[in-house]
Design a protein around this motif. Structure first.
Motif, PDB file in Angstrom:
ATOM      1  N   MET A  58      40.812  13.828 -35.537  1.00  0.00           N
ATOM      2  CA  MET A  58      40.614  12.422 -35.880  1.00  0.00           C
ATOM      3  C   MET A  58      39.137  12.094 -36.054  1.00  0.00           C
ATOM      4  O   MET A  58      38.778  11.164 -36.773  1.00  0.00           O
ATOM      5  N   ALA A  59      38.276  12.839 -35.346  1.00  0.00           N
ATOM      6  CA  ALA A  59      36.840  12.592 -35.434  1.00  0.00           C
ATOM      7  C   ALA A  59      36.119  13.844 -34.955  1.00  0.00           C
ATOM      8  O   ALA A  59      36.703  14.732 -34.357  1.00  0.00           O
ATOM      9  N   GLY A  60      34.825  13.911 -35.238  1.00  0.00           N
ATOM     10  CA  GLY A  60      34.034  15.059 -34.808  1.00  0.00           C
ATOM     11  C   GLY A  60      34.245  16.258 -35.706  1.00  0.00           C
ATOM     12  O   GLY A  60      34.456  16.125 -36.916  1.00  0.00           O
ATOM     13  N   ILE A  61      34.208  17.447 -35.141  1.00  0.00           N
ATOM     14  CA  ILE A  61      34.356  18.688 -35.915  1.00  0.00           C
ATOM     15  C   ILE A  61      35.776  18.751 -36.468  1.00  0.00           C
ATOM     16  O   ILE A  61      36.749  18.623 -35.723  1.00  0.00           O
ATOM     17  N   SER A  62      35.906  18.969 -37.760  1.00  0.00           N
ATOM     18  CA  SER A  62      37.228  18.927 -38.395  1.00  0.00           C
ATOM     19  C   SER A  62      37.608  20.231 -39.076  1.00  0.00           C
ATOM     20  O   SER A  62      38.655  20.299 -39.721  1.00  0.00           O
ATOM     21  N   ARG A  63      36.780  21.254 -38.964  1.00  0.00           N
ATOM     22  CA  ARG A  63      37.065  22.547 -39.596  1.00  0.00           C
ATOM     23  C   ARG A  63      36.998  23.645 -38.547  1.00  0.00           C
ATOM     24  O   ARG A  63      36.422  23.485 -37.475  1.00  0.00           O
ATOM     25  N   SER A  64      37.572  24.799 -38.875  1.00  0.00           N
ATOM     26  CA  SER A  64      37.503  25.947 -37.975  1.00  0.00           C
ATOM     27  C   SER A  64      36.077  26.483 -37.893  1.00  0.00           C
ATOM     28  O   SER A  64      35.348  26.489 -38.893  1.00  0.00           O
ATOM     29  N   LEU A  65      35.701  26.933 -36.718  1.00  0.00           N
ATOM     30  CA  LEU A  65      34.430  27.616 -36.504  1.00  0.00           C
ATOM     31  C   LEU A  65      34.721  29.064 -36.137  1.00  0.00           C
ATOM     32  O   LEU A  65      35.692  29.351 -35.439  1.00  0.00           O
ATOM     33  N   VAL A  66      33.884  29.970 -36.596  1.00  0.00           N
ATOM     34  CA  VAL A  66      33.980  31.383 -36.230  1.00  0.00           C
ATOM     35  C   VAL A  66      32.698  31.749 -35.492  1.00  0.00           C
ATOM     36  O   VAL A  66      31.602  31.664 -36.057  1.00  0.00           O
ATOM     37  N   LEU A  67      32.831  32.152 -34.240  1.00  0.00           N
ATOM     38  CA  LEU A  67      31.692  32.461 -33.384  1.00  0.00           C
ATOM     39  C   LEU A  67      31.671  33.940 -33.041  1.00  0.00           C
ATOM     40  O   LEU A  67      32.717  34.608 -33.036  1.00  0.00           O
ATOM     41  N   GLY A  68      30.493  34.445 -32.713  1.00  0.00           N
ATOM     42  CA  GLY A  68      30.333  35.857 -32.399  1.00  0.00           C
ATOM     43  C   GLY A  68      30.712  36.194 -30.970  1.00  0.00           C
ATOM     44  O   GLY A  68      30.958  35.316 -30.132  1.00  0.00           O
ATOM     45  N   ASP A  69      30.712  37.490 -30.669  1.00  0.00           N
ATOM     46  CA  ASP A  69      31.174  37.955 -29.365  1.00  0.00           C
ATOM     47  C   ASP A  69      30.147  37.755 -28.255  1.00  0.00           C
ATOM     48  O   ASP A  69      30.461  37.944 -27.082  1.00  0.00           O
ATOM     49  N   THR A  70      28.926  37.377 -28.595  1.00  0.00           N
ATOM     50  CA  THR A  70      27.904  37.148 -27.568  1.00  0.00           C
ATOM     51  C   THR A  70      27.589  35.660 -27.418  1.00  0.00           C
ATOM     52  O   THR A  70      26.532  35.304 -26.898  1.00  0.00           O
ATOM     53  N   GLU A  71      28.504  34.799 -27.884  1.00  0.00           N
ATOM     54  CA  GLU A  71      28.286  33.361 -27.820  1.00  0.00           C
ATOM     55  C   GLU A  71      29.330  32.720 -26.910  1.00  0.00           C
ATOM     56  O   GLU A  71      30.414  32.338 -27.374  1.00  0.00           O
ATOM     57  N   PRO A  72      29.037  32.587 -25.618  1.00  0.00           N
ATOM     58  CA  PRO A  72      30.001  31.952 -24.718  1.00  0.00           C
ATOM     59  C   PRO A  72      30.214  30.487 -25.083  1.00  0.00           C
ATOM     60  O   PRO A  72      29.289  29.791 -25.523  1.00  0.00           O
ATOM     61  N   VAL A  73      31.448  30.032 -24.892  1.00  0.00           N
ATOM     62  CA  VAL A  73      31.854  28.688 -25.286  1.00  0.00           C
ATOM     63  C   VAL A  73      32.116  27.849 -24.046  1.00  0.00           C
ATOM     64  O   VAL A  73      32.699  28.329 -23.061  1.00  0.00           O
ATOM     65  N   GLY A  74      31.681  26.598 -24.086  1.00  0.00           N
ATOM     66  CA  GLY A  74      32.025  25.630 -23.057  1.00  0.00           C
ATOM     67  C   GLY A  74      32.720  24.441 -23.683  1.00  0.00           C
ATOM     68  O   GLY A  74      32.256  23.884 -24.684  1.00  0.00           O
ATOM     69  N   LEU A  75      33.864  24.056 -23.119  1.00  0.00           N
ATOM     70  CA  LEU A  75      34.614  22.897 -23.602  1.00  0.00           C
ATOM     71  C   LEU A  75      34.663  21.872 -22.473  1.00  0.00           C
ATOM     72  O   LEU A  75      35.376  22.061 -21.489  1.00  0.00           O
ATOM     73  N   ALA A  76      33.875  20.826 -22.585  1.00  0.00           N
ATOM     74  CA  ALA A  76      33.848  19.767 -21.575  1.00  0.00           C
ATOM     75  C   ALA A  76      34.925  18.748 -21.917  1.00  0.00           C
ATOM     76  O   ALA A  76      34.848  18.058 -22.939  1.00  0.00           O
ATOM     77  N   VAL A  77      35.942  18.684 -21.070  1.00  0.00           N
ATOM     78  CA  VAL A  77      37.089  17.808 -21.318  1.00  0.00           C
ATOM     79  C   VAL A  77      36.763  16.424 -20.763  1.00  0.00           C
ATOM     80  O   VAL A  77      36.604  16.249 -19.557  1.00  0.00           O
ATOM     81  N   THR A  78      36.650  15.454 -21.649  1.00  0.00           N
ATOM     82  CA  THR A  78      36.253  14.121 -21.220  1.00  0.00           C
ATOM     83  C   THR A  78      37.430  13.162 -21.088  1.00  0.00           C
ATOM     84  O   THR A  78      37.256  12.035 -20.630  1.00  0.00           O
ATOM     85  N   ASP A  79      38.632  13.584 -21.496  1.00  0.00           N
ATOM     86  CA  ASP A  79      39.854  12.797 -21.327  1.00  0.00           C
ATOM     87  C   ASP A  79      40.897  13.653 -20.609  1.00  0.00           C
ATOM     88  O   ASP A  79      40.795  14.888 -20.613  1.00  0.00           O
ATOM     89  N   PRO A  80      41.904  13.038 -20.003  1.00  0.00           N
ATOM     90  CA  PRO A  80      43.003  13.839 -19.438  1.00  0.00           C
ATOM     91  C   PRO A  80      43.582  14.780 -20.494  1.00  0.00           C
ATOM     92  O   PRO A  80      43.732  14.402 -21.654  1.00  0.00           O
TER      93      PRO A  80
END
Length: 305
Positions: free
Chosen positions: A204-226
């Motif tokens: 609905m908003a923000g990033i709207s396409r797929s991202l492809v990241l490398g194997d040395t790029e750790p990901v953090g997903l901060a959940v701001t809603d339930p």
């Protein structure tokens, strides 16, 4: 594949008696002991071991089920990868390769070394300060029932990257690229590629396409809603506000036995093309001309011409 202890992982509800009989006969003639997880021991008819001991003991594993059963076997062995042979007692079978009728020949080929090992990557997942878990397909952060969307802030290698507001965010391996990520419009990626895919579902908003990241790029997903979190389709926890889901790629976490890589690749491509059709397999038969269906039915009754 020399193996003295062969582990069995069974579908949680189906008991594949024919394949189990084949494996018992083969193991008795080759000096191989069959073992199963404790929860499967009675159905498998062999010695059962707790999951941790099972993973530390087996030289190889036969998965008797569908893709979900195969993923479970791979997760069990992620800390000590061993070859996994998939026998399809499920439905779709993207990951599993061997049909039950092919099992005797497959065991002969494996015994003679006529096979290849296909390495698969996994995701190491940690929710907040909790213990780590493993996903070979994907990690999904989705909206809680009754909520209109989930809000997630993304960081990559510790740097703020952007945010999502969507029904869900799918973090997938290359293996999982043909699962939920594909259904949400993500790319199909070779299973050998050591990448992390980020695909929003109904953004609905923000990033709207797929991202492809490398194997040395750790990901953090901060959940701001339930939200809800699922790991390989299994519900994990419902994180509290501002929980961070940490995801890193673990290379070569699984070993899949392939007898015919070319045939497997061709079958997977056909399956993907069929998924683009809004029909079930039984509905596809209606596309076949009646005279051809009649001929096929006649051949089935009388045998091949």
């Amino acid at each position: 594949m020399p193996s003295k202890i062969l582990g069995l992982v069974l579908h949680p509800t189906r008991t594949p008696d024919d394949s189990l009989a084949t494996l018992r006969s083969w193991s008795a003639g080759h000096g191989v002991e069959l073992v199963a997880r404790s929860v499967d021991a009675d159905r498998a008819g062999c010695r059962g071991l707790p999951d941790a001991e099972f993973a530390a003991t087996v030289d190889a594993v036969v998965s008797l089920g569908g893709d979900g059963t195969m993923l479970g076997a791979l997760r069990l062995l992620a800390d000590r990868p061993a070859p996994v042979i998939g026998v399809n007692h499920g439905h779709l079978g993207f990951l599993v390769d061997i049909q039950p009728a092919e099992l005797p020949d497959a065991l002969d080929r494996i015994t003679s070394g006529a096979f290849a090992l296909e390495l698969r990557h996994a995701l190491r997942v940690r929710i907040g300060d909790g213990p780590s878990a493993v996903a070979f397909n994907d990690v999904v952060v989705s909206r809680s029932p009754g909520r209109s969307a989930v809000a997630v802030d993304l960081s990559v290698s510790g740097d703020r990257y952007g945010y999502y507001r969507a029904d869900a965010v799918v973090v997938a391996t290359s293996t999982g690229s043909t699962a939920y990520s594909y259904a949400a419009g993500g790319p199909v990626v070779s299973p050998s590629a050591p990448v992390v895919l980020m695909t929003p579902v109904a953004p609905m908003a923000g990033i709207s396409r797929s991202l492809v990241l490398g194997d040395t790029e750790p990901v953090g997903l901060a959940v701001t809603d339930p939200a809800r979190i699922e790991i390989d389709g299994v519900a994990a926890v419902e994180p509290v506000r501002d929980t961070v889901v940490h995801v890193e790629l673990q290379r070569d976490a699984g070993q899949v036995v392939r007898l015919d890589a070319a045939r497997y690749g061709a079958r997977s491509r056909v399956a993907l093309s069929l998924l683009d059709l809004p029909l079930r397999p039984d509905q596809l038969l209606e596309l076949v001309p009646p005279q051809m269906r009649a001929l096929r039915d006649a051949e089935r009754k009388s045998g091949p011409l």
